[in-house]
Design a protein around this motif. Structure first.
Motif, short mmCIF file in Angstrom:
data_model
loop_
_atom_site.label_atom_id
_atom_site.label_comp_id
_atom_site.label_asym_id
_atom_site.label_seq_id
_atom_site.Cartn_x
_atom_site.Cartn_y
_atom_site.Cartn_z
N LEU A 217 5.73 5.38 -1.55
CA LEU A 217 5.30 4.32 -2.06
C LEU A 217 5.94 2.99 -2.71
N SER A 218 7.42 3.79 -3.41
CA SER A 218 8.82 2.99 -3.25
C SER A 218 8.59 1.31 -1.85
N ALA B 88 7.34 -2.07 -1.96
CA ALA B 88 9.16 -3.73 -2.49
C ALA B 88 8.30 -4.98 -1.11
N LEU B 89 7.55 -3.56 0.10
CA LEU B 89 6.79 -4.44 1.56
C LEU B 89 5.98 -5.54 0.70
N GLY C 212 8.46 -9.41 4.91
CA GLY C 212 7.86 -8.13 6.13
C GLY C 212 6.43 -7.76 5.64
N ARG C 213 6.47 -7.39 6.20
CA ARG C 213 4.21 -6.43 6.34
C ARG C 213 4.66 -5.52 6.50
N GLY D 99 15.04 -5.56 -2.98
CA GLY D 99 17.01 -5.40 -2.68
C GLY D 99 16.95 -4.80 -1.23
N GLN D 100 16.99 -3.83 -1.25
CA GLN D 100 16.90 -3.29 -0.21
C GLN D 100 16.28 -3.60 0.84
#
Ligand SMILES: NC(=O)c1ccc[n+]([C@@H]2O[C@H](COP(=O)([O-])OP(=O)(O)OC[C@H]3O[C@@H](n4cnc5c(N)ncnc54)[C@H](O)[C@@H]3O)[C@@H](O)[C@H]2O)c1
Length: 338
Positions: A20-21, A25-26, A32-33, A290-291
């Motif tokens: 989920l995280s 983030a995406l 990014g997708r 950030g990652q």
């Protein structure tokens, strides 16, 4: 690159808790997708895919042959990281692999070599490195504000187990034990701040919540460095009250100290020159953002890998040593690493 507007196309494999995280983030990234979500559990795949307008998938092999997918975020249980990770790399995809890299250093070495040989990005999700407070501490420490580091103490304690008390995490065969499962996060941070590799590892553990546990829910790992410095990594899932969760970080140097106290969001630092306070928050969402952004940078420029895969490989050696120390009661010397 596949997908629209030169965005990096991602698949998430393993649609459980941490997925989920990554999916969030995406969703926040413009670069990014999320193309596809794969899980052997069709419902889990369908739910996460639907929430993000992605394709649900139950066949892992379909991810490997999907031309829209440039990179995979692998979020399956630890035991599967090496076989699935290897297939992803050999299919020509870049890999953001959830920690730990592997359950043994031999497997970790094999996977890192495979990625290097084939020229694909392999980054392990040491997400804590991307947190605001960890980066702020790194900036101070690597900027030599507090002089030579003599002592690090990292505490990540709570009274709950991620995934609950019936999770696969408690099965050593699946998780590798607590040093491999969670200890790697703390050891990675400590070695990064120390800018060095330990020469010896000693661990002590307790089974506080139940003597029947197969892993130590309370664990202290001491890393000893060649210059005499020590890093103490303390991780507990046995705190009371059960819903407590706190992080403490303290780095003591020859010219000052930097500290993140459990009840404060910010950092405190004091040196001969000044005392100071910073207010970097601990927002988990920013760590995952950030990652993923740094991972996308790495696809364009391999030198941006953070952490480099070989750093993550070394962390597996120390975690292996910590598990050996828990079993034998001895301090384990770390051999030549490269
Ligand atoms: N970076 C972090 O802070 C952090 C936090 C929690 C977990 N993790 C790591 O993330 C990974 C996943 O942990 P989780 O808590 O989300 O686990 P989870 O059990 O919640 O989810 C794992 C999912 O993988 C699926 N799965 C299992 N085998 C599969 C296979 N062969 N192919 C496709 N799907 C498969 C399961 O059905 C499940 O939905 C673990 O490696 C864990 O160590 C990292």
């Amino acid at each position: 690159m596949g997908g629209e507007q030169q965005q990096t196309g991602f698949a998430i494999v393993g649609a459980g808790g941490i997925a989920l995280s990554h999916a969030d983030a995406l969703a926040r990234s413009t670069r990014g997708r999320l193309v596809s979500v794969c899980d052997t559990n069709a419902r889990a795949a369908a739910q996460l895919a639907a929430a993000h307008g992605a394709r649900p998938e139950t066949e892992f092999s379909a991810v490997l042959t999907d031309g829209d997918i440039d990179a995979v975020i692998l979020c399956t249980p630890n035991r599967t990281h090496v076989p699935l990770g290897r297939a992803i790399i050999e299919a020509g995809k870049h890999l953001l692999l959830e920690k730990p890299l592997a359950l043994t250093s031999a497997d970790a070495e094999m996977l890192v070599r495979r990625a290097e040989d084939l020229g694909h990005v392999l980054v392990v999700g040491h997400t804590h490195r991307h947190s605001d407070q960890a980066r702020a501490i790194a900036e101070l420490v690597h900027g030599e504000e507090i002089g030579d580091v003599r002592y690090i103490h990292i505490v990540m304690n709570g009274g709950w187990l991620w995934g609950g008390w019936s999770s696969w995490v408690l099965d050593r065969a699946q998780s590798g034990g607590h040093a491999l499962h969670n200890g790697v996060h703390l050891m990675d941070l400590a070695a990064w701040w120390m800018n060095d590799r330990p020469i010896a590892v000693r661990a002590v553990g307790q089974k506080v919540t139940s003597a029947a546990l197969a892993i130590h829910d309370y664990l202290v790992i001491d890393l000893r460095f060649a210059n005499g410095a020590v890093a103490r990594c303390e991780i507990s899932r046995a705190e009371i009250p059960r819903d407590s969760s706190f992080t403490e970080m303290r780095v003591v140097g020859s010219a000052g100290t930097v500290e993140r106290r459990w009840d404060a969001e910010g950092l405190l630092a004091w040196t001969d020159r000044a005392q100071g306070a910073w207010s970097p928050g601990g927002a988990v969402a920013r760590s995952f953002s950030g990652q993923i952004e740094r991972f996308i940078d790495t696809i364009a420029d391999a030198s941006r890998a953070f952490p480099p895969a070989r750093d993550s490989l070394e962390v597996i050696r120390w975690a292996e040593a910590a598990e050996e120390s828990l079993a034998t009661g001895c301090s384990i010397t770390i051999g030549a690493l490269r």
